[in-house]
Design an enzyme around this catalytic site. Sequence first.
Site, PDB file in Angstrom:
ATOM      1  CB  CYS A   1      -5.456  10.535  11.783  1.00 32.87           C
ATOM      2  SG  CYS A   1      -4.151   9.446  11.933  1.00 32.87           S
TER       3      CYS A   1
ATOM      4  CG  ASP B   1       2.907   1.352   9.518  1.00 30.20           C
ATOM      5  OD1 ASP B   1       2.308   2.010  10.351  1.00 30.20           O
ATOM      6  OD2 ASP B   1       3.198   1.259   8.363  1.00 30.20           O
TER       7      ASP B   1
ATOM      8  CE  LYS C   1      -1.650   1.471   4.203  1.00 29.63           C
ATOM      9  NZ  LYS C   1      -1.552   2.657   4.308  1.00 29.63           N
ATOM     10  CG  ASN C   2       2.070   2.728   3.325  1.00 32.35           C
ATOM     11  OD1 ASN C   2       0.862   3.144   3.372  1.00 32.35           O
ATOM     12  ND2 ASN C   2       2.420   2.568   4.817  1.00 32.35           N
TER      13      ASN C   2
ATOM     14  NE  ARG D   1      -7.585   4.466   5.160  1.00 35.31           N
ATOM     15  CZ  ARG D   1      -7.120   5.331   5.834  1.00 35.31           C
ATOM     16  NH1 ARG D   1      -7.326   5.849   6.751  1.00 35.31           N
ATOM     17  NH2 ARG D   1      -6.226   6.199   4.997  1.00 35.31           N
TER      18      ARG D   1
ATOM     19  NE  ARG E   1      -0.191  10.058  10.393  1.00 33.52           N
ATOM     20  CZ  ARG E   1      -0.446   8.928   9.619  1.00 33.52           C
ATOM     21  NH1 ARG E   1      -1.863   8.470   9.520  1.00 33.52           N
ATOM     22  NH2 ARG E   1       0.138   8.616   8.669  1.00 33.52           N
TER      23      ARG E   1
ATOM     24  NE  ARG F   1      -2.394  12.012   8.321  1.00 36.95           N
ATOM     25  CZ  ARG F   1      -2.208  13.339   8.837  1.00 36.95           C
ATOM     26  NH1 ARG F   1      -3.308  13.868   9.497  1.00 36.95           N
ATOM     27  NH2 ARG F   1      -1.166  14.206   8.921  1.00 36.95           N
TER      28      ARG F   1
END
Length: 433
Positions: A117, A306, A22-23, A398, A122, A93
Amino acid sequence: MDQLIVKGGNPLHGSVRISGAKNSGLPILISALLSDKPLRVKNIPHLQDVTTTLDLLGRLGASVELDESMIVEVSTRDVNNFRATYEIVETMRASILVLGPLLARFGRAQVSMPGGCAIGSRPIGLHIEGLRALGASIDVEGGYIQASAGRLRGAHIFMDTISVTGTENLMMAATLAQGTTVIENAAQEPEVIDLANCLNGMGAKIEGAGTNKVMIEGVDYLSENSHTIIADRIEAGTYLAAGAVTGGDVTVRDVQPENMVAVMDKLNDAGAQITLGSDWVRLDMRGNRPKCVNIRTAPYPGFPTDMQAQMLMMNCVASGSGSITETIFENRFQHVQELQRMGANISMNGSTATVAGVKALQGARVTATDLRASACLALAGLVATSETVIHKIHHIDRGYNCIEEKLSQLGARISRIHVNGNISHSSNLAQSA
Ligand code: EPU
């Protein structure tokens, strides 16, 4: 609102393919804004955040095509809108990543300021300061970052705090700047390297990605490219942790094991036998209960924030006690209260959670508060003595591609319930039970 229903007790066995990261996927899709030629991206995961990113690019005027083999082609030739609205940024974000590319190619951008968040405040000051150093004028008006620039100019930027998307935003902007940019104290995450590789494939001149000093020699133009994104090391780590908590034997496939060293080390400390090949990692608990580990999160190559929730969950059912210190985000312990409701023995002191393992958790109705917290609750359900119902699982969608299918494939009893008013129907519990 969907819910996940988990019935614990089955050790997980088998292998699972890990999706694209994802990132990596989000910044790489957004990097298409830097060129008027198309960018093809392979191994894109099917995730809500990817859908949101494609929606954002579409609103800016990009065209997006997806073929049968899930290759996404983004063309930003006709971009004619430079505004990322509140409603998009509020849901994701990472939308802030359009700021650097829009400024570098079009000289203007308006991006809604992301608020705080669930996991912390953040801030994005490093993105703004870095772009100012590259010559942009930036004000905040009406909740929007209003940015404009002529051609950006290379600069020497020292980042006070290591920031992943901050490094990515500045690196993307600097590719089209005049002259050389040096980013010091840069994030070294594999996803930053992946983005740099994609940009270099488009014709950028970036060196040092993956170290704390990234050098970018600006070019006039970036061209088309085809790029395959790396595997999601956090998704992979989550399935290995699921193997560990259940005393199972789980292999993750299509991964880059070299990106997962910190997590593999801790799983090894927990008593897992870890073996690996060039693109797979196997965790075998040989039926044993894990041992508690001590963890302190840190920027890469340290232990990833994470994976903090998933490993804290492992400690909850491990032997002994262990402490987990979160150093990246100030509020990333919301899963603790939910785990306590399932019988976990956790005491908090500032940013450290001390966990004394218990033999089993009890199922309960729990609420997911953010992406990784929801994954940790799914893991907790796998070892609970009765049924666990996880609410607000839009968070999990997500970042985890088909989590219930992948866990079912490993032998878990998990299903998604679509709740419409008072009516619920189970999708695959009967099949997986
Ligand atoms: N920070 C500042 N100022 C800034 C930017 C960041 O002080 O201008 C601080 C943050 O407050 C935090 C630290 O720097 O304390 C690190 O934050 P970072 O900017 O690196 O986080 P991010 O780029 O917003 C990415 C991932 C997150 C992951 C973090 C840390 C993406 C899209 N998101 O966020 O992923 O937790 O890096 O590794 O890449 C997730 O996938 O669940 C997730 C939250």
